[in-house]
Motif scaffolding. Structure first.
Motif, short mmCIF file in Angstrom:
data_model
loop_
_atom_site.label_atom_id
_atom_site.label_comp_id
_atom_site.label_asym_id
_atom_site.label_seq_id
_atom_site.Cartn_x
_atom_site.Cartn_y
_atom_site.Cartn_z
N GLY A 1 -1.90 18.26 -4.90
CA GLY A 1 -1.24 16.95 -4.83
C GLY A 1 -1.42 16.23 -3.50
N ASP A 2 -2.31 16.70 -2.62
CA ASP A 2 -2.57 15.98 -1.36
C ASP A 2 -3.68 14.96 -1.58
OD1 ASP A 2 -0.94 16.59 0.76
OD2 ASP A 2 -2.13 18.29 1.46
N PRO A 3 -3.38 13.67 -1.54
CA PRO A 3 -4.45 12.67 -1.68
C PRO A 3 -5.34 12.62 -0.44
CG PRO A 3 -2.27 11.65 -1.75
CD PRO A 3 -2.07 13.07 -1.37
N ASP A 4 -6.58 12.08 -0.59
CA ASP A 4 -7.50 11.95 0.54
C ASP A 4 -6.84 11.19 1.70
OD1 ASP A 4 -9.60 13.04 -0.98
OD2 ASP A 4 -10.22 11.07 -1.72
N GLU A 5 -6.26 10.06 1.32
CA GLU A 5 -5.82 9.12 2.36
C GLU A 5 -4.52 8.44 1.93
OE1 GLU A 5 -8.88 6.45 3.96
OE2 GLU A 5 -7.50 4.80 3.58
N LEU A 6 -3.54 8.31 2.84
CA LEU A 6 -2.34 7.52 2.58
C LEU A 6 -2.13 6.61 3.79
CD1 LEU A 6 0.22 10.18 1.20
CD2 LEU A 6 -0.88 8.34 -0.11
N VAL A 7 -2.45 5.35 3.62
CA VAL A 7 -2.32 4.40 4.73
C VAL A 7 -1.53 3.19 4.23
CG1 VAL A 7 -3.57 2.91 6.34
CG2 VAL A 7 -4.45 5.18 5.83
N ALA A 8 -0.58 2.74 5.05
CA ALA A 8 0.27 1.60 4.67
C ALA A 8 -0.41 0.28 4.97
CB ALA A 8 1.58 1.67 5.46
N ASP A 9 -0.16 -0.69 4.11
CA ASP A 9 -0.42 -2.08 4.45
C ASP A 9 0.93 -2.68 4.85
OD1 ASP A 9 -0.73 -4.78 4.54
OD2 ASP A 9 -1.88 -4.95 2.69
N SER A 10 1.14 -2.92 6.14
CA SER A 10 2.44 -3.40 6.61
C SER A 10 2.44 -4.91 6.90
CB SER A 10 2.85 -2.64 7.87
OG SER A 10 3.00 -1.27 7.60
N THR A 11 1.51 -5.63 6.27
CA THR A 11 1.41 -7.07 6.51
C THR A 11 2.73 -7.79 6.21
OG1 THR A 11 -0.85 -6.87 5.72
CG2 THR A 11 0.00 -9.10 5.97
#
Ligand code: NAD
Length: 327
Positions: free
Chosen positions: A285-295
């Protein structure tokens, strides 16, 4: 006017209390010390030790604190792995606690709440970076409990004049600038404190789970948000609600991902320690990438990230190296 910090003896809550106090707010804390530390709450702050699910106790707090202008809500269980083993423990505390808090707010006419939500409400998204319009599909009871809490707040704010902001944090890290408070979880699951435990000689090595992900160096990429930036977002969210802002949700990260190996290299640079590491199996269950868009947080709350990974690890190291056994 008072800000009531629920979970104010915990890692993030104690930093919120510290900054609120330093910024001139009147602060009171509720915490049952399940995972928090009384030592993290300043002497000058009114501290009510008890459980938010205990209605009589919470009513007593609201009767004593007659000037509450807003709530900051940090009190929850938040271990993903444990939530898979004991889902009802998570629904009981997180959802059950939110129920009593929202009912008590209504009874005592308290209008605003800023609430800790999480990237875990998104599960494994199809797209990156993750914005507020990305579908929320949690893959564990912890993330599900937080999504239910968001929905409870949404419906309660639709039915009444209560307003809320849900802040969905990505990976929170760091400590106060002078290192007097910091992260002290008994059961540590976060990458940066575990790496620093290796630097302190408290663990032999750090295991990096998997190096064959579709990322820059094959290790998972996560988005780290500095504690000072995170608390700044809470204060901006509270002021936004007090000024009449409508209920909303915001994703909070630095909008920049770092791979596990990049985090490790930065920690080696900051601490000057070797920090031995091993590559282990991938975790389920670990995805490659988790990055927020905080716009959106930038546009509506006028919030900007000030600090990057090196600053985060420098402050975390100040805390861990001066408090190797925690509080
Ligand atoms: P923490 O465990 O250090 O703090 C939680 C605090 O709440 C503790 O002091 C605990 O004793 C208290 N608490 C829990 N249940 C309670 C209850 N029923 N009544 C009274 N007090 C209670 O955790 P943290 O890392 O500071 O996280 C704070 C919040 O932020 C949590 O809601 C968590 O889900 C959320 N969050 C954290 C991260 C992260 O990276 N640390 C990321 C996303 C979201």
């Amino acid at each position: 006017m008072t800000v009531l910090v629920l979970g104010g003896a915990g890692y993030i809550g104690s930093h919120a209390v510290d900054t609120l106090q330093a910024s001139g707010y009147d602060v009171a804390v509720v915490d049952n010390l399940a995972t928090g530390h009384a030592e993290a709450v300043p002497q000058a702050v009114r501290f009510y030790e008890g459980d938010v699910r205990n209605r009589d106790f919470l009513h007593e707090v609201f009767r004593k604190e007659t000037n509450i202008e807003g709530i900051m809500h940090f009190c929850a269980y938040s271990l993903v792995g444990e939530s898979m083993q004991k889902p009802l423990k998570y629904f009981n505390n997180n959802v059950g606690g939110a129920q009593v808090i929202l009912e008590t707010m209504e009874e005592f006419n308290v209008k605003h709440i800023v609430f800790s939500s999480t990237a875990a409400t998104f599960g494994i998204p199809d797209t990156s970076p993750i914005s507020e319009t990305t579908p929320q599909k949690p893959i564990n009871p912890y993330g599900e409990s937080k999504l239910i809490m968001e929905k409870m707040m949404k419906w309660q704010s639709t039915a009444t004049d209560m307003t809320y902001v849900a802040l969905r944090y990505f990976n929170v890290a760091g400590a106060s600038n002078d290192g007097h408070i910091g992260e002290a979880h008994k059961n540590e699951t976060h990458l940066i404190p575990i790496i620093l435990q290796v630097a302190l000689g408290k663990r032999e090595f750090i295991t990096i789970y998997g190096n064959d992900y579709n990322t820059v160096d094959g290790t998972c990429v996560r988005d780290y948000i500095d504690m000072e930036d995170l608390i700044d977002a809470h204060i901006k969210a509270l002021e936004y609600l007090k000024a009449g802002g409508k209920s909303d949700q915001f994703n909070l990260g630095s909008s920049q991902g770092y791979s596990n190996l990049e985090v490790l290299e930065t920690a080696r640079k900051v601490t000057g320690k070797k920090i031995p590491s091993k590559i282990g199996e991938r975790r389920l269950g670990d995805p490659d990438e988790l990055v927020a868009d905080s716009t959106k947080a930038g546009e509506i709350l006028h919030w900007q990230v000030k600090h990057g990974l090196e600053h985060i690890i420098e402050n975390a190291w100040k805390w861990h190296s001066s408090h190797p056994e925690g509080y």
